[in-house]
Design an enzyme around this catalytic site. Structure first.
Site, PDB file in Angstrom:
ATOM      1  N   LYS A  64       8.603  -3.462   0.493  1.00 15.01           N
ATOM      2  CA  LYS A  64       8.509  -4.885   0.274  1.00 15.01           C
ATOM      3  C   LYS A  64       9.342  -5.280  -0.955  1.00 15.01           C
ATOM      4  CE  LYS A  64       5.028  -6.104  -2.557  1.00 15.01           C
ATOM      5  NZ  LYS A  64       4.922  -5.318  -3.776  1.00 15.01           N
ATOM      6  N   HIS A  90       2.048   0.721   0.355  1.00 18.04           N
ATOM      7  CA  HIS A  90       1.461   1.957  -0.169  1.00 18.04           C
ATOM      8  C   HIS A  90      -0.065   1.892  -0.236  1.00 18.04           C
ATOM      9  CE1 HIS A  90       1.614  -0.156  -4.057  1.00 18.04           C
ATOM     10  NE2 HIS A  90       0.762   0.739  -4.518  1.00 18.04           N
ATOM     11  N   GLU A 121      -5.356  -5.699 -12.027  1.00 17.42           N
ATOM     12  CA  GLU A 121      -4.467  -4.815 -12.802  1.00 17.42           C
ATOM     13  C   GLU A 121      -4.541  -5.203 -14.275  1.00 17.42           C
ATOM     14  OE1 GLU A 121      -0.642  -3.649 -10.724  1.00 17.42           O
ATOM     15  OE2 GLU A 121      -0.825  -5.759 -10.202  1.00 17.42           O
ATOM     16  N   ASP A 152       3.571 -11.089  -3.837  1.00 17.95           N
ATOM     17  CA  ASP A 152       3.676  -9.696  -4.300  1.00 17.95           C
ATOM     18  C   ASP A 152       2.478  -8.859  -3.835  1.00 17.95           C
ATOM     19  OD1 ASP A 152       4.836  -7.580  -5.911  1.00 17.95           O
ATOM     20  OD2 ASP A 152       3.225  -7.920  -7.361  1.00 17.95           O
ATOM     21  N   HIS A 190      -0.639  -6.131   0.482  1.00 20.57           N
ATOM     22  CA  HIS A 190      -1.734  -5.207   0.197  1.00 20.57           C
ATOM     23  C   HIS A 190      -3.107  -5.798   0.541  1.00 20.57           C
ATOM     24  CE1 HIS A 190       1.443  -3.100  -1.692  1.00 20.57           C
ATOM     25  NE2 HIS A 190       1.351  -3.619  -2.904  1.00 20.57           N
TER      26      HIS A 190
HETATM   27  C1  BG6 Z   1       3.175  -3.276  -5.993  1.00 19.66           C
HETATM   28  C2  BG6 Z   1       3.380  -4.595  -6.676  1.00 19.66           C
HETATM   29  O1  BG6 Z   1       3.383  -3.405  -4.616  1.00 19.66           O
HETATM   30  O2  BG6 Z   1       1.846  -2.830  -6.228  1.00 19.66           O
HETATM   31  C3  BG6 Z   1       3.095  -4.476  -8.167  1.00 19.66           C
HETATM   32  O3  BG6 Z   1       4.716  -5.028  -6.486  1.00 19.66           O
HETATM   33  C4  BG6 Z   1       1.743  -3.872  -8.402  1.00 19.66           C
HETATM   34  O4  BG6 Z   1       3.201  -5.743  -8.801  1.00 19.66           O
HETATM   35  C5  BG6 Z   1       1.561  -2.594  -7.590  1.00 19.66           C
HETATM   36  O5  BG6 Z   1       1.636  -3.581  -9.785  1.00 19.66           O
HETATM   37  C6  BG6 Z   1       0.128  -2.097  -7.674  1.00 19.66           C
HETATM   38  O6  BG6 Z   1       0.030  -0.841  -7.071  1.00 19.66           O
HETATM   39  P1  BG6 Z   1      -1.108   0.191  -7.512  1.00 19.66           P
HETATM   40  O7  BG6 Z   1      -0.976   1.320  -6.550  1.00 19.66           O
HETATM   41  O8  BG6 Z   1      -0.808   0.561  -8.930  1.00 19.66           O
HETATM   42  O9  BG6 Z   1      -2.400  -0.549  -7.390  1.00 19.66           O
END
Ligand code: BG6
Length: 497
Positions: A150, A180, A218, A237, A242
């Site tokens: 993405k 992911h 986050e 984003d 997600h």
């Molecule tokens: C990414 C976003 O897809 O996922 C980021 O672009 C974000 O902004 C990240 O920080 C979070 O991934 P994880 O695995 O750390 O929760």
């Protein structure tokens, strides 16, 4: 307990954007771990591609530095580092020019027909150039697959353009659109919990479930991604991909089999059942926020606009949201009337991602007032940190002296229960690409259906023209997000343990 590892077939994996942040922070460490576990056959090759002129040895030392932190945390990996680095090669290429592609193709084709994975860890602006050239040089043959990251577009129209371009070089069955979050252990465990147990499925509907909460919080801020993030914001984003994927995993019907199209067909039905949020409803059903200066993990941190100005001198303002909360509804028989509350943000109080399935109250309490309230059951699936599942139940407070009730979690921490290293999402997903298994990847129609639901929200925000609501870094977001759920007589879940 040791995790079982099934070796994959020999492959070549080419990472476009091989010197970039994602490659160095996630992809190469993930591949290294898989190699250290013996999953990657010795004659496989990993080739970084980027514009910089680097020799193989330079690239190896760059990757070696990035892997040093992984090795520092786990001394047993030390002996595997050098042999892993020896698998790496590097090729300088400019995706927008023809120069060098012939030599690149010849080098790849020296090994004849083998699995070839092209991972486009680049800006989407380069997807068309790269795919066109892979095709022109015969690198899109039967065993080749392409992985795209993405953002797949900024809305449904631009997503369709990207999908058309990639689709003109590779058939859909060999396009792996990565999210992911689908590789996270707990997300797959949700499938196991729902479909490998008889216990939950009879209750998994509007008759027994009051509402669902999905939180991805986050503590990090903008990091170094000013151009991308400021043009994107939290809705594009995080929510479009997600959070909606997590919602699909909770809400989908049982697929007939754990097969790619069966699973993706069910997720698609959920996305298509999401009730559109109209212009009029957007002000009540969604909240946009942006962090101001505050504290994160005990340290003072600047606000979003100041962080942006440090990266883009001269910037004095931005209306990009770093926080979103919203109420979604799935208009189908199973979920009618069950709200799904979603929230995500940067610089929040804690790094935590979890799904909370809140069950209804018992229809009648037989207990006296003195026993205390009968709280509703909750199933909490923690994606990170400390992956695990908690099922909140009412029990009798142990000991003599009358009957008092207590709300306690039946707690399964995966790390404690299994004592194995939890693979990072990318580790698993990369091996799935090599195996050619797209179950945990998004199909074109899913991505476009997700955008179709997001588009009207973006349009409504455009019409409302409201500035994002400020929140202090280190808090749980703007107070409007609390009001969003409290208006319905509910509250955001807080771990009581
Ligand atoms: C990414 C976003 O897809 O996922 C980021 O672009 C974000 O902004 C990240 O920080 C979070 O991934 P994880 O695995 O750390 O929760």
């Amino acid at each position: 307990m040791t995790a079982k590892t099934v070796p994959v077939d020999t492959f070549d994996l080419v990472i476009f954007g091989g010197t970039g942040d994602l490659a160095l922070r996630k992809l190469l460490p993930g591949l290294f771990r898989r190699y250290a576990d013996g999953q990657i056959p010795e004659d496989s090759r990993i080739i970084g591609v980027a514009r910089d002129k680097l020799a193989d040895a330079d690239y190896r030392s760059k990757v070696g530095e990035a892997l040093a932190t992984v090795v520092r945390g786990e001394a047993s990996l030390q002996s595997k580092l050098e042999p892993f680095l020896q698998k790496l090669g590097y090729h300088a290429l400019d995706a927008t020019l023809d120069t060098g592609w012939q030599a690149f193709a010849e080098e790849l084709l020296t090994h004849g027909e083998r699995i070839r994975v092209f991972y486009l860890s680049t800006s989407p602006g380069l997807f068309v150039d790269i795919c066109t050239r892979l095709k022109a040089h015969g690198l899109n043959g039967g065993k080749s697959r392409v992985v795209i990251e993405k953002p797949i577009g900024k809305d449904s129209a631009s997503a369709a353009v990207i999908n058309d371009a990639v689709g003109s070089a590779f058939p859909e069955s060999r396009i792996f659109r990565i999210d992911h979050y689908l590789g996270k252990e707990t997300v797959q465990n949700l499938m196991a919990l729902r479909f490998a147990n008889i216990l939950f499925e009879p209750l998994w509907n509007a008759n027994y479930i009051d509402h669902v909460q999905i939180t991805v919080a986050e503590t990090v801020g903008l990091e170094k991604r000013a151009t991308y993030y400021d043009g994107s914001g939290a809705l594009r984003d995080m929510v479009q991909n997600h959070l909606l994927q997590l919602l699909c995993m909770v809400a989908m019907e049982p697929p007939a089999a754990m097969e790619a199209d069966a699973v993706r067909d069910e997720k698609l039905k959920v996305l298509r059942s999401l009730r559109p949020i109209s212009n009029d409803e957007a002000a009540q059903a969604t909240v946009r926020g942006q962090y101001r200066a505050g504290a994160s993990n005990g340290c003072a941190v600047p606000g979003y606009v100041e962080e942006l100005a440090a990266l883009q001198p001269g910037r004095t303002d931005s209306r990009t949201e770093t926080f979103v909360a919203l109420k979604a509804e799935v208009d189908n028989w199973r979920w009618a009337g069950v709200p799904f509350y979603l929230r995500t943000g940067k610089r929040l109080a804690e790094r935590v991602s979890e799904i909370v399935v809140a069950f209804r109250h018992v229809p009648h309490s037989i207990f006296e007032h003195g026993a205390g309230p009968v709280m509703a059951n909750k199933l909490v699936l923690r994606l990170q940190p400390d992956e695990g599942v908690k099922l909140w139940l009412m029990i009798k407070d142990p000991g003599p002296g009358g009957l008092r009730l207590q709300h306690v979690p039946l707690d399964m921490s995966f790390a404690e229960a299994f004592g194995v290293h939890q693979p990072e999402a990318y580790e698993r997903l990369l091996m799935d690409v090599v195996r050619g298994n797209p179950t945990l990847f998004m199909r074109r129609d899913e991505v476009e259906a997700a955008w179709k639901w997001i588009d009207p929200i973006l349009a409504a925000w455009e019409t409302l023209r409201e500035a994002p609501k400020p929140y202090t870094a280190g808090s749980w977001g703007p107070s409007a997000a609390v009001a969003l759920i409290e208006r319905d007589g509910r509250t955001w879940h807080e771990d009581e343990a």
